[in-house]
Design an enzyme around this catalytic site. Structure first.
Site, PDB file in Angstrom:
ATOM      1  N   CYS A   1      -8.325  58.133  46.519  1.00 21.66           N
ATOM      2  CA  CYS A   1      -8.375  56.666  46.599  1.00 21.66           C
ATOM      3  C   CYS A   1      -8.370  55.994  45.229  1.00 21.66           C
ATOM      4  O   CYS A   1      -8.106  54.792  45.130  1.00 21.66           O
ATOM      5  CB  CYS A   1      -9.604  56.224  47.395  1.00 21.66           C
ATOM      6  SG  CYS A   1      -9.720  56.962  49.045  1.00 21.66           S
TER       7      CYS A   1
ATOM      8  N   ASN B   1      -8.794  51.689  55.508  1.00 18.45           N
ATOM      9  CA  ASN B   1      -8.756  52.401  54.238  1.00 18.45           C
ATOM     10  C   ASN B   1      -7.413  53.116  54.122  1.00 18.45           C
ATOM     11  O   ASN B   1      -7.154  54.087  54.825  1.00 18.45           O
ATOM     12  CB  ASN B   1      -9.911  53.404  54.180  1.00 18.45           C
ATOM     13  CG  ASN B   1     -10.003  54.131  52.843  1.00 18.45           C
ATOM     14  OD1 ASN B   1      -9.071  54.110  52.057  1.00 18.45           O
ATOM     15  ND2 ASN B   1     -11.132  54.771  52.603  1.00 18.45           N
TER      16      ASN B   1
ATOM     17  N   HIS C   1     -11.144  48.918  45.860  1.00 21.29           N
ATOM     18  CA  HIS C   1     -10.569  49.801  46.868  1.00 21.29           C
ATOM     19  C   HIS C   1     -11.068  49.348  48.241  1.00 21.29           C
ATOM     20  O   HIS C   1     -12.261  49.148  48.455  1.00 21.29           O
ATOM     21  CB  HIS C   1     -10.994  51.244  46.582  1.00 21.29           C
ATOM     22  CG  HIS C   1     -10.727  52.194  47.700  1.00 21.29           C
ATOM     23  ND1 HIS C   1      -9.531  52.208  48.385  1.00 21.29           N
ATOM     24  CD2 HIS C   1     -11.506  53.154  48.257  1.00 21.29           C
ATOM     25  CE1 HIS C   1      -9.584  53.151  49.316  1.00 21.29           C
ATOM     26  NE2 HIS C   1     -10.764  53.734  49.263  1.00 21.29           N
TER      27      HIS C   1
END
Length: 328
Positions: free
Chosen positions: A122, A285, A255
């Site tokens: 990520c 996500n 993020h």
């Protein structure tokens, strides 16, 4: 002349198939797994996510996002002399050839420019920004595509409600160019390999078979605790490197993993909620794609304007984390 790097174009892509919490809950109920829109939203802030069709790969989404970034920048594909593609879900099993090379071919780039994948999960997009900045500042490259593209739906265990409701597919890209004026002001990158087990895909290949699990594994509480701590620290570290304070930031783009982590980070930085770009509610996500997806949305809806200071930060498996401060 001092060289700097600047983001001159952004682009993104979400697969057409949008799956709401209600639809996902119904799908899971058929397997005897109980969840609901309220349960998912209260824990993550996610209301929907997008899934790629079986014939769509990371490279396909990356190409669309990259073309949109090139179009915004007014550049041709052959102007690009480096592709950095962050992904944990590459087109090819084993990761080679790199998805960046596949993207180069699909974009029709024929100048034999460099292309390489980045694996920082990520945090991959922030890692890519920092690497592109270094390449441009040294004069080695002039125009760099930094892309995050993921099909996380392929590695989700749909019998584990603690993870399968959180992730989605998508891609985001930026075109970075050499500039006489500062664009990317500072970046800081970190990793702690001792925390590898809290977020991983704990499988390996042996004699052509998978040993262990090919599904994503996450210790949610451990990730949450570590993420909030390191994101605050790396944000201050990056701001200090640029000689700025959090009050100088116009937009925070964290993020897009969990709204509680995002809100906690903004609060610790003293930034009001209205200064944070939030897209996690609509695409979940998307790992390395989440920051460029959010950046592109805020660029195209007019929230981010020329001259605005944008703080981007990511945290992911590895354990990796980092931040980038940019003047748009």
């Amino acid at each position: 002349m001092t060289l700097y790097s600047k983001i001159i174009g952004t682009g993104s892509f979400l697969p057409p198939r949008r799956v709401t919490n209600e639809a996902l809950s119904a799908q899971l109920a058929e397997k005897g797994i109980e969840t609901s829109d309220e349960w998912i939203v209260s824990r993550s802030g996610i209301s929907a996510r997008h899934y790629a069709d079986p014939d769509m790969q990371s490279s396909d989404m990356a190409v669309i996002a990259a073309r949109r970034a090139l179009e915004m920048a007014g550049c041709a594909a052959n102007d690009v002399d480096l592709i950095l593609l962050a992904t944990s879900t590459p087109d090819y099993f084993g990761g080679f050839p790199s998805t960046a090379c596949v993207v180069q071919n699909k974009l029709g780039i024929t100048n034999h420019s460099a292309a390489v994948d980045i694996q920082a999960v990520c945090s991959g997009f922030v890692y890519g920004l920092s690497m592109a900045d270094s390449f441009i500042r040294t004069g080695m490259h002039k125009k760099v595509l930094v892309i995050g593209s993921e099909v996380f739906s392929r590695i989700l265990n749909f019998e584990d409600r603690t993870t399968c409701v959180l992730f989605g597919d998508g891609a985001g890209a930026v075109l970075m160019s050499a500039s006489e004026e500062p664009g990317l002001l500072a970046t800081k990158l970190h990793a702690d390999g001792s925390q590898a087990g809290i977020l991983c895909v704990p499988g390996s290949v042996n004699a052509g078979a998978i040993a262990g699990s090919a599904f994503l594994h996450m210790d949610g509480q451990a990730v949450f605790k570590l993420a909030v701590s390191v994101l605050e620290k790396v944000a201050h570290e990056t701001l200090n490197a640029a000689g700025m304070q959090s009050s100088d930031v116009d937009w925070l783009i964290p993020h897009q993993a969990n709204i509680r982590i995002m809100q906690g980070t903004a609060k610790k930085l003293g930034l009001p909620p209205e200064k944070m770009v939030v897209t996690v509610d609509q695409h979940g996500n998307t790992s390395a794609a989440s920051i460029p997806l959010a950046l592109d949305k805020a660029m195209r809806d007019g929230r981010i304007k020329p001259g605005h200071i944008v703080l981007m930060e990511g945290v992911g498996g590895g354990f990796t984390w980092g931040a980038a401060l940019a003047r748009m």
